[in-house]
Design a protein around this motif. Structure first.
Motif, mmCIF file in Angstrom:
data_model
loop_
_atom_site.group_PDB
_atom_site.id
_atom_site.type_symbol
_atom_site.label_atom_id
_atom_site.label_comp_id
_atom_site.label_asym_id
_atom_site.label_seq_id
_atom_site.Cartn_x
_atom_site.Cartn_y
_atom_site.Cartn_z
ATOM 1 N N UNK A 254 0.820 -1.212 0.000
ATOM 2 C CA UNK A 254 0.000 0.000 0.000
ATOM 3 C C UNK A 254 0.851 1.258 0.000
ATOM 4 N N UNK A 255 2.166 1.107 0.009
ATOM 5 C CA UNK A 255 3.106 2.231 0.004
ATOM 6 C C UNK A 255 3.868 2.214 -1.312
ATOM 7 N N UNK A 256 3.868 3.340 -2.009
ATOM 8 C CA UNK A 256 4.500 3.432 -3.319
ATOM 9 C C UNK A 256 5.585 4.498 -3.271
ATOM 10 N N UNK A 257 6.790 4.093 -3.603
ATOM 11 C CA UNK A 257 7.926 5.014 -3.589
ATOM 12 C C UNK A 257 8.115 5.571 -4.993
ATOM 13 N N UNK A 258 7.864 6.889 -5.153
ATOM 14 C CA UNK A 258 7.982 7.551 -6.454
ATOM 15 C C UNK A 258 9.078 8.604 -6.336
ATOM 16 N N UNK A 259 10.304 8.315 -6.723
ATOM 17 C CA UNK A 259 11.381 9.304 -6.621
ATOM 18 C C UNK A 259 11.197 10.416 -7.636
ATOM 19 N N UNK A 260 11.829 11.534 -7.381
ATOM 20 C CA UNK A 260 11.691 12.678 -8.274
ATOM 21 C C UNK A 260 12.634 12.629 -9.445
ATOM 22 N N UNK A 261 12.763 11.471 -10.058
ATOM 23 C CA UNK A 261 13.649 11.310 -11.209
ATOM 24 C C UNK A 261 12.884 10.652 -12.336
ATOM 25 N N UNK A 262 13.408 10.823 -13.545
ATOM 26 C CA UNK A 262 12.764 10.283 -14.732
ATOM 27 C C UNK A 262 13.474 9.004 -15.130
ATOM 28 N N UNK A 263 12.978 7.867 -14.661
ATOM 29 C CA UNK A 263 13.579 6.607 -15.067
ATOM 30 C C UNK A 263 12.489 5.556 -15.242
ATOM 31 N N UNK A 264 12.920 4.407 -15.724
ATOM 32 C CA UNK A 264 11.979 3.360 -16.103
ATOM 33 C C UNK A 264 11.275 2.759 -14.896
ATOM 34 N N UNK A 265 11.998 2.539 -13.800
ATOM 35 C CA UNK A 265 11.387 1.932 -12.623
ATOM 36 C C UNK A 265 10.389 2.887 -11.964
ATOM 37 N N UNK A 266 10.621 4.181 -12.067
ATOM 38 C CA UNK A 266 9.636 5.146 -11.576
ATOM 39 C C UNK A 266 8.330 4.998 -12.337
ATOM 40 N N UNK A 267 8.438 4.811 -13.647
ATOM 41 C CA UNK A 267 7.245 4.616 -14.466
ATOM 42 C C UNK A 267 6.474 3.373 -14.048
ATOM 43 N N UNK A 268 7.175 2.291 -13.775
ATOM 44 C CA UNK A 268 6.516 1.062 -13.347
ATOM 45 C C UNK A 268 5.787 1.260 -12.029
ATOM 46 N N UNK A 269 6.421 1.971 -11.086
ATOM 47 C CA UNK A 269 5.776 2.236 -9.793
ATOM 48 C C UNK A 269 4.543 3.112 -9.948
ATOM 49 N N UNK A 270 4.589 4.065 -10.867
ATOM 50 C CA UNK A 270 3.438 4.942 -11.095
ATOM 51 C C UNK A 270 2.266 4.147 -11.654
ATOM 52 N N UNK A 271 2.542 3.244 -12.600
ATOM 53 C CA UNK A 271 1.478 2.414 -13.166
ATOM 54 C C UNK A 271 0.864 1.543 -12.070
ATOM 55 N N UNK A 272 1.713 0.972 -11.210
ATOM 56 C CA UNK A 272 1.205 0.145 -10.110
ATOM 57 C C UNK A 272 0.359 0.975 -9.147
ATOM 58 N N UNK A 273 0.799 2.191 -8.842
ATOM 59 C CA UNK A 273 0.037 3.086 -7.965
ATOM 60 C C UNK A 273 -1.328 3.398 -8.555
ATOM 61 N N UNK A 274 -1.355 3.764 -9.817
ATOM 62 C CA UNK A 274 -2.617 4.165 -10.436
ATOM 63 C C UNK A 274 -3.591 3.000 -10.499
ATOM 64 N N UNK A 275 -3.091 1.824 -10.835
ATOM 65 C CA UNK A 275 -3.976 0.668 -10.885
ATOM 66 C C UNK A 275 -4.533 0.360 -9.494
ATOM 67 N N UNK A 276 -3.707 0.430 -8.470
ATOM 68 C CA UNK A 276 -4.154 0.172 -7.095
ATOM 69 C C UNK A 276 -5.254 1.158 -6.709
#
Length: 339
Positions: A254-276
Motif C-alpha cells: 500500500x506504500x508506493x515510492x515515487x522518486x523525483x527522477x525520470x527513469x523506467x522503474x519510476x514509471x513502473x511504480x506509477x502504473x502500479x500506484x494508479x492501478x491500485x
C-alpha cells in the motif's frame, strides 16, 4: 520517464525509437540467467501491459465484478483521486510524472491549465489521459500542514465534492466532482528528519490524517506515496518505508515510492500506484438508492430469519430439557402414580 519521452517536452524522433517501452523491456537482462532477472522481466511486462491494456482503456466501475453494476452502483463520469500532503514535497511533480507516463512526453511540473493563481484552499484538476475524462487527480499546492483545522476542509471536500478553483467559493463555473479515493503524499526527507529528531507531533498528525474517517471508502484507507526518495541512500529509504509501515499499520504493497527522477522503474511504480487506486476507487463506489433500499430490505429479511431461527432453537432446547427432566423423574419414581 522511460519510453519515448525527452526532457524538453518534444516527441522523440524515429532515431530514438530504441528508447521505447518495448525496447526498454528487451534491454533487461536475458531471463534465462537467473530467477531474479526473470522476475524483473515478468514484472516489467505485466506493468506495461497494465498501462497499455488496462489504464488507457479504463472506465469508472471497471473493477466491479457484477453484470448489473450500472443498475446497482452510482458510476461516475470520471474517477476522481484526491492527492493531499505537505506543500513543496513533490505533489506537483508527482502529477506531472503520472501524466507523462501516458502522454509519452515529459511535462513541466504543476502545469496550470486554467491560469489560476494558487492559494490556500485552492484545488487544481488534472485529467490523466489526454484523450479521455475517465481519470482525474485533484491536489492543492498550498496545503499548510496536517493540522486539525485542515481536517474540517477535508471533511467538506469528501462530503460535498471538489472543483477546480477556490474551495471556499460556493458558486463555481467548474464542475464539482465527488472524490472516489485519496492518496496521501509523504516526503521521505521529512520523515527521516522526524525520525532523527523524534518529532512525535508530526508523526501524530500524519497518523491522524491517514486514519481520518472521512478519507475511508468502505474500509479502504488511502494509498501512501513517498516522494523524494532519491535524495536518501538505499538504507535510509528502507528505514523510512519500514517506519511508515509500522506507523500506519499497513502492508508495504500500500506504500508506493515515487522518486523525483525520470527513469523506467519510476514509471513502473506509477502504473502500479494508479492501478491500485482505481481498483480501490471502484470498490468504494456507492450503491444507487434503489439498490441500497433492496440491500436494506434483504438485510431486514435476513435479520428476521435469524430471529425466528433463534426462537425455534430456543423452543427446541426447552422441549428437550423438559423431556430429559420428565424421563429422569420417572426413572427415579418422582412422577410415579400412587393409588
Amino acid at each position: 520517464m522511460g519510453g519515448g519521452r525527452c526532457p524538453t517536452g518534444e516527441q522523440s524522433s524515429d532515431a530514438d525509437a530504441s528508447s521505447s517501452d518495448e525496447s526498454q523491456i528487451t534491454k533487461l537482462p536475458p531471463p534465462e540467467h537467473c530467477a531474479d532477472r526473470l522476475s524483473d522481466y515478468a514484472r516489467a511486462r505485466a506493468l506495461l501491459n497494465s498501462r497499455d491494456f488496462f489504464v488507457r482503456r479504463y472506465k469508472p466501475g471497471y473493477f466491479i465484478d457484477d453484470e448489473a453494476r450500472d443498475e446497482k452502483f452510482e458510476i461516475p463520469e470520471t474517477t476522481t483521486l484526491l492527492l493531499i500532503g505537505d506543500p513543496g514535497k513533490g505533489k506537483a511533480l508527482l502529477v506531472s510524472q503520472i501524466k507523462s507516463v501516458f502522454d509519452d512526453v515529459w511535462s513541466t511540473p504543476a502545469p496550470d491549465d486554467f491560469n489560476m493563481t494558487p492559494g490556500w484552499g485552492t484545488l487544481q484538476e488534472h485529467m490523466i489521459l489526454k484523450d479521455s475524462t475517465s481519470i482525474c487527480v485533484f491536489y492543492t499546492p498550498c496545503w499548510p500542514d496536517f493540522s486539525e483545522e485542515n481536517h474540517t476542509v477535508l471533511q467538506d471536500w469528501m462530503k460535498n465534492g471538489v472543483c477546480h478553483g477556490n474551495s471556499k467559493l460556493k458558486l463555481s463555473l467548474n464542475k464539482r466532482r465527488m472524490v472516489n479515493y485519496v492518496i496521501l503524499n509523504l516526503d521521505a526527507v521529512s520523515i527521516l528528519e522526524s525520525i532523527d529528531r523524534k518529532d512525535d507531533r508530526y508523526m501524530d498528525m500524519v497518523h491522524d490524517t491517514f486514519n481520518y474517517p472521512f478519507l475511508s471508502f468502505r474500509g479502504n484507507r488511502p494509498a501512501v506515496v513517498v516522494t523524494n526518495g532519491d535524495r536518501l541512500s538505499s538504507a535510509e529509504l528502507s528505514s523510512v518505508l519500514d517506519f511508515i509501515k509500522e506507523l500506519l499499520g499497513i502492508p508495504l504493497c500500500q506504500i508506493f515510492c515515487i522518486p523525483g527522477i525520470d527513469d523506467y522503474h519510476t514509471e513502473l511504480n506509477i502504473v502500479a500506484l494508479l492501478r491500485y487506486c482505481l481498483e480501490k476507487a471502484d470498490q468504494g463506489l456507492p450503491l444507487k438508492q434503489k439498490g441500497l433500499q433492496e440491500e436494506q430490505e434483504l438485510k431486514h429479511v435476513i435479520w428476521k430469519g435469524e430471529i425466528y431461527s433463534d426462537l425455534v432453537i430456543d423452543v427446541l432446547i426447552v422441549c428437550i430439557c423438559f423431556w430429559i427432566f420428565w424421563n429422569f423423574g420417572r426413572s427415579i419414581g418422582l412422577f410415579s402414580l400412587h393409588r
